[in-house]
Design a protein around this motif. Structure first.
Motif, mmCIF file in Angstrom:
data_model
loop_
_atom_site.group_PDB
_atom_site.id
_atom_site.type_symbol
_atom_site.label_atom_id
_atom_site.label_comp_id
_atom_site.label_asym_id
_atom_site.label_seq_id
_atom_site.Cartn_x
_atom_site.Cartn_y
_atom_site.Cartn_z
ATOM 1 N N PRO A 6 0.817 -1.229 0.000
ATOM 2 C CA PRO A 6 0.000 0.000 0.000
ATOM 3 C C PRO A 6 0.846 1.273 0.000
ATOM 4 O O PRO A 6 0.528 2.241 -0.697
ATOM 5 C CB PRO A 6 -0.824 -0.121 1.294
ATOM 6 N N ALA A 7 1.932 1.269 0.785
ATOM 7 C CA ALA A 7 2.789 2.465 0.826
ATOM 8 C C ALA A 7 3.438 2.715 -0.526
ATOM 9 O O ALA A 7 3.493 3.857 -1.006
ATOM 10 C CB ALA A 7 3.853 2.299 1.906
ATOM 11 N N ALA A 9 2.285 1.758 -3.399
ATOM 12 C CA ALA A 9 1.230 2.139 -4.343
ATOM 13 C C ALA A 9 0.927 3.634 -4.233
ATOM 14 O O ALA A 9 0.795 4.339 -5.241
ATOM 15 C CB ALA A 9 -0.025 1.315 -4.088
ATOM 16 N N ILE A 10 0.815 4.116 -3.009
ATOM 17 C CA ILE A 10 0.568 5.548 -2.802
ATOM 18 C C ILE A 10 1.735 6.375 -3.325
ATOM 19 O O ILE A 10 1.554 7.411 -3.975
ATOM 20 C CB ILE A 10 0.318 5.825 -1.306
ATOM 21 N N LEU A 11 2.961 5.918 -3.047
ATOM 22 C CA LEU A 11 4.144 6.618 -3.539
ATOM 23 C C LEU A 11 4.177 6.641 -5.062
ATOM 24 O O LEU A 11 4.540 7.659 -5.674
ATOM 25 C CB LEU A 11 5.400 5.932 -2.993
ATOM 26 N N VAL A 13 1.554 6.460 -7.185
ATOM 27 C CA VAL A 13 0.475 7.269 -7.754
ATOM 28 C C VAL A 13 0.706 8.758 -7.528
ATOM 29 O O VAL A 13 0.489 9.574 -8.431
ATOM 30 C CB VAL A 13 -0.884 6.832 -7.170
ATOM 31 N N PHE A 14 1.159 9.121 -6.336
ATOM 32 C CA PHE A 14 1.214 10.542 -5.975
ATOM 33 C C PHE A 14 2.600 11.161 -6.095
ATOM 34 O O PHE A 14 2.738 12.374 -5.914
ATOM 35 C CB PHE A 14 0.688 10.749 -4.547
#
Length: 281
Positions: A6-7, A9-11, A13-14
Motif C-alpha cells: 500500500p505504501a 502504491a501511494i508513492l 500514484v502521488f
C-alpha cells in the motif's frame, strides 16, 4: 513485504507518476487554453532561455538558498553550543526553540509579515528603545528584502539544526576531550581543534537539508512578500506558481524540471564535498 505494497502504491500514484509526467509535459504545448497536447521538443526551454525572468528567478533562488544555509547553520550551531549543558533552563529553552519547527510555514510567514510592517511590532519596539519614530518597511526594500525573508526561513528551521548539532556534541567521545586537556589544550583550543572537526557529519546533514529545503521553498516567501518588491524575492517556485496560475502548464512543468536540475547541480556537489571533508577530518 505485503505490508509495504500500500505504501509503495501511494508513492507510485502521488509521487513517481507525477514526476514522470512532469518530464513528459515539459516537452509539449500543454496549456489551459486548448484541449490538444502536442510535442514541441525543446521549444519551451528555448522560450524560457530567451526570457530574462527565468534567469532572474534562478539567481534569486541560488542567493536565497545560500543565505538560508549560512544563517540557519550559524543560528543552530550557536544555540547548540549555548544550550549544550543539561540544566533545567537549557532544556526548557531547547523546547521553545523547537516550537517554530512544528509551526506551519505559512503561519510563520504571516506572523512576520504583520510584525515587519511599517506600523508593526518590530518598528514600534525600535521606536520605543530609540525614543524616536521608526517606520522602516522591512519587506519593501528591494535590496534587503531577500535577506529578511532568508532570516525568517532560518528562524523557523534553526531549531532543527540546533537539535542535530546538539546530538553531534553529545556523541563526541569523552576520552578524546580528556586527551586534549592532558596535552594542555585550552578550552577554546579544544573546541575549535577537537570538537568542531568531529561535528563534520552534523554540518553535512544541516547544510544539505538547509539547501534542499530553501531551494524548494515557497510558503514563507509567498506569505511575506509574494515575490516582491519588484520581483526581488521571486524564487523559482513562486515563478512556477504564477506561471501555472496563468494556464501555461507546459512552461510551469518546464520550470519545475529546471528547478530539479538546479537542485541536482548545486546540492549534490556540495554534499559530495562535505562528505570528502568528513573523511579528511
Amino acid at each position: 513485504m505485503w505490508f509495504l505494497v500500500p505504501a509503495f502504491a501511494i508513492l507510485l500514484v502521488f509521487f513517481v507518476l507525477p514526476t514522470l509526467f512532469n518530464f513528459v509535459y515539459a516537452f509539449t504545448d500543454w496549456s489551459g487554453f486548448k484541449s490538444e497536447i502536442n510535442p514541441v521538443g525543446f521549444d519551451n526551454f528555448a522560450d524560457l532561455a530567451s526570457n530574462g525572468t527565468l534567469f532572474s528567478a534562478l539567481r534569486i533562488t541560488v542567493v536565497y538558498a545560500a543565505l538560508v544555509a549560512v544563517f540557519q547553520n550559524l543560528f543552530g550551531f550557536a544555540l547548540a553550543v549555548l544550550l549544550e549543558r543539561d540544566t533545567r533552563l537549557n532544556r526548557v529553552a531547547r523546547v521553545f526553540f523547537l516550537i517554530p519547527v512544528l509551526m506551519s510555514a505559512l503561519a510563520v510567514g504571516y506572523l512576520f509579515q504583520a510584525l515587519l510592517k511599517p506600523d508593526g511590532g518590530v518598528n514600534q519596539l525600535i521606536s520605543a528603545v530609540a525614543r524616536q519614530p521608526f517606520d522602516y518597511a522591512w519587506l519593501a526594500d528591494t535590496t534587503w528584502s531577500i535577506v529578511v525573508v532568508a532570516l525568517i526561513h532560518s528562524w523557523k528551521w534553526m531549531g532543527l539544526s540546533m537539535l542535530i548539532y546538539l546530538a553531534g556534541l553529545k556523541t563526541i567521545p569523552e576520552d578524546v576531550m580528556e586527551a586534549a586537556r592532558i596535552d594542555g589544550a585550552s578550552r577554546w583550543r579544544t573546541f575549535w581543534a577537537v570538537r568542531s572537526p568531529l561535528l563534520a557529519p552534523a554540518v553535512t546533514f544541516n547544510v544539505a537539508t538547509a539547501l534542499l529545503g530553501s531551494m524548494n521553498g515557497f510558503d514563507i516567501v509567498q506569505a511575506t512578500t509574494g515575490g516582491g518588491p519588484a520581483r526581488t524575492t521571486e524564487i523559482l517556485n513562486i515563478f512556477i506558481y504564477r506561471t501555472f496560475g496563468q494556464g501555461l502548464f507546459a512552461q510551469a512543468t518546464t520550470m519545475s524540471l529546471v528547478l530539479f536540475l538546479l537542485v541536482a547541480l548545486m546540492a549534490f556537489p556540495v554534499i559530495h564535498l562535505l562528505r570528502k571533508r568528513e573523511e579528511i577530518l
